[in-house]
Design an enzyme around this catalytic site. Structure first.
Site, PDB file in Angstrom:
ATOM      1  CD  GLU A 187      -0.791   8.149   5.432  1.00 26.35           C
ATOM      2  OE1 GLU A 187      -1.161   7.698   4.347  1.00 26.35           O
ATOM      3  OE2 GLU A 187       0.328   8.681   5.602  1.00 26.35           O
ATOM      4  CD  GLU A 381       3.082   5.591   7.535  1.00 30.09           C
ATOM      5  OE1 GLU A 381       3.384   6.121   6.434  1.00 30.09           O
ATOM      6  OE2 GLU A 381       2.052   4.933   7.716  1.00 30.09           O
TER       7      GLU A 381
HETATM    8  C1  BG6 Z   1       2.005   6.532   3.926  1.00 34.33           C
HETATM    9  C2  BG6 Z   1       1.337   5.188   4.038  1.00 34.33           C
HETATM   10  O1  BG6 Z   1       1.154   7.414   3.329  1.00 34.33           O
HETATM   11  O2  BG6 Z   1       3.118   6.653   3.142  1.00 34.33           O
HETATM   12  C3  BG6 Z   1       2.258   4.008   3.803  1.00 34.33           C
HETATM   13  O3  BG6 Z   1       0.711   5.037   5.287  1.00 34.33           O
HETATM   14  C4  BG6 Z   1       3.159   4.323   2.622  1.00 34.33           C
HETATM   15  O4  BG6 Z   1       1.483   2.860   3.632  1.00 34.33           O
HETATM   16  C5  BG6 Z   1       3.996   5.550   2.954  1.00 34.33           C
HETATM   17  O5  BG6 Z   1       3.948   3.276   2.220  1.00 34.33           O
HETATM   18  C6  BG6 Z   1       4.982   5.944   1.883  1.00 34.33           C
HETATM   19  O6  BG6 Z   1       4.320   6.113   0.656  1.00 34.33           O
HETATM   20  P1  BG6 Z   1       4.775   5.337  -0.648  1.00 34.33           P
HETATM   21  O7  BG6 Z   1       3.731   5.610  -1.617  1.00 34.33           O
HETATM   22  O8  BG6 Z   1       6.084   5.893  -0.997  1.00 34.33           O
HETATM   23  O9  BG6 Z   1       4.855   3.904  -0.258  1.00 34.33           O
END
Ligand code: BG6
Length: 486
Positions: A187, A381
């Site tokens: 990101e 993701e």
């Molecule tokens: C992404 C990141 O933005 O979102 C991850 O690359 C992160 O590292 C994921 O865990 C989910 O976000 P959060 O804040 O719910 O863990």
């Protein structure tokens, strides 16, 4: 058409959110290890979670581990064999992991990597190989050595490129024979939203407190580092591929009022700016002008343009959790998202953390990126943070998660039908882990439940949720089960 043979179904994790083992193998503190769990902060207020000062860092360095959940993660460091076996049971074709920079180079400036760190990752790669799981490796996922942040204000300094490349060279030379897919910076666009986590930037160390100036300068250094890393990879492992990684924050105008559309257009241009540089090998002119208008001046050396051109990426990967909506009307209700706050979209449901769930937005994002870049894509993701309940008999019914994934997969399939080339999909996250933004454990993403609470209490026992079996069937049938009556 649907999912191609060999589609890389799997999951994604990051070292700093799962490994733990801070005091083992000579690991040094990273920027993630000073992220404090703040129980009384509104969990949707990501700004409060990400704020950091020199005083807080100092406190963290001497502070008790229990307040810093990323120091313990889910103890993947000791459980990786068990966890990888569970991923294999789900039929994973791929696992996205990251290599903690500070496990190889505890302070960042050492010449040679710490051998215990190398040994640990070699065993992880061996374990993946045993099950035929393709590793997709992120070189930098919010985990730079803390010393580099303190000494140089992180990526603000051009020196970072050399330190990072030393780390990258060590990754390639030690693990290159296992890895076909590398990702440069997780990101990369997030540097502007959370400069410390993404770039080791400490607001007090920025000249005149101008954090935005530092963040864009840091992004420039990361672009160069990515390009150098790509060229190095090509030289050492010509068959390997390097991808960039973007937070896809597809933004809709709240109304069709031209002012809303114009404001939205600017947000989308900012979001795509980062991948534009890494795919096209040059800065978009409009973005340069916009920075200039804001008084931001990026220092570039004469050779930089050529480096960016020579080190463009082979594919584009991205995270997608939600879409964002924008309006120029200040009275519009605003809701939280993945480290952003946007206008509430009345057509969408929200997760328990307020992120607006939008499967169609995934299709829109895939089409937009493919049309713009003409490169293969990877969804690295996508997932839903939720509070899961373990019943007395250990059963975990997470129907909401199954519904979330099912709807997103069907949209991904539609994009494929429309001609978009997708190499693979890795869910965030296949196993519960520490939240990046809130440092909570109770924000659960996994198909596998981990018995640990926000304070670190629990047996760390792994339990299979209903979604575990559901995802296993999706992978086994290469997506055909999505069309079967449940
Ligand atoms: C992404 C990141 O933005 O979102 C991850 O690359 C992160 O590292 C994921 O865990 C989910 O976000 P959060 O804040 O719910 O863990």
């Amino acid at each position: 058409m649907a999912f191609q043979n060999g589609f890389l179904w799997g999951g994604a994790i990051a070292a700093n959110q799962v490994e733990g083992g801070l005091h083992e193998g000579g690991k040094g503190l990273s920027v993630a290890d000073v992220a404090k769990y703040k129980p009384l902060v509104d969990v949707k207020d990501y700004r409060a979670h990400n704020a950091i000062s020199l005083e807080q860092i100092e406190e963290a360095i001497h502070g008790e581990d229990e307040w810093y959940p990323k120091r313990r993660g889910i103890d993947f460091y000791h459980h990786y064999k068990e966890d990888i076996a569970l991923f294999a049971e789900m039929g994973f074709k791929a696992l996205r992991i990251s290599i903690a920079w500070s496990r190889l180079f505890p302070r960042g400036e050492e010449e040679l990597p710490c051998q215990e760190g190398v040994k640990y990752y070699l065993s992880v790669f061996e374990e993946l190989k045993k099950y035929g799981i393709e590793p997709i490796v992120t070189l930098s996922h919010y985990e730079m050595p803390l010393d580099l942040a303190l000494k140089y204000n992180g990526w603000t300094s051009r020196k970072m490129i050399d330190y990072f490349l030393n780390f990258v060279f060590s990754c390639f030379s030690n693990f290159g024979e296992y890895v076909k897919y590398w990702l440069n910076f997780n990101e990369i666009d997030s540097i502007i939203r959370h400069p410390f986590t993404s770039g080791g930037i400490i607001p007090e160390l920025c000249e005149n407190g101008n954090v935005r100036q530092c963040a864009y300068q840091a992004a420039h250094h990361q672009f160069l580092a990515s390009a150098y890393a790509k060229m190095l990879m090509e030289k050492l492992f010509p068959d390997a591929k390097m991808g960039c990684m973007l937070t896809k924050l597809t933004t809709y105008p709240r109304t069709c009022a031209p002012e809303d559309v114009a404001a939205t257009q600017q947000m989308n241009l900012e979001n795509l700016f980062y991948s534009d540089v890494m795919v096209f090998g040059e800065y978009p002119k409009l973005m340069l002008q916009r920075l200039k208008n804001e008084g931001i001046e990026i220092k570039m050396c004469e050779q930089d343009a050529e480096i960016l051109k020579d080190g463009t990426v082979d594919f584009v990967s991205f995270s997608y959790y939600m879409s964002r909506t924008e309006s120029v009307d200040p009275k519009m209700e605003r809701v939280p998202g993945n480290t952003i706050v946007g206008v509430k979209n009345p057509y969408l449901e929200s997760s328990a953390w307020g992120w607006q769930i939008d499967p169609v937005g995934l299709r829109i994002s895939l089409i937009e990126l493919y049309d713009r870049y003409h490169l293969p894509l990877m969804v690295v993701e996508n997932g839903m943070g939720a509070k899961d309940v373990v019943e007395e008999n250990g059963h975990i019914n997470d129907r909401y998660r199954i519904d979330y994934f099912k709807e997103h997969f069907l949209e991904m399939e539609k994009a494929i039908d429309m001609g978009v080339e997708i190499l693979g999909y890795t869910s965030w996250a296949p196993i519960d882990l520490i939240s990046a933004s809130t440092n909570q454990m109770s924000k659960r993403y996994g198909f596998i439940y981990v018995d640990q609470d926000d304070e670190g209490n629990g047996t760390l026992k792994r339990l299979k949720k209903d979604s575990f079996y559901w995802y296993r069937d999706v992978i086994k049938s290469n997506g055909k089960s999505l069309h079967e009556q449940e």
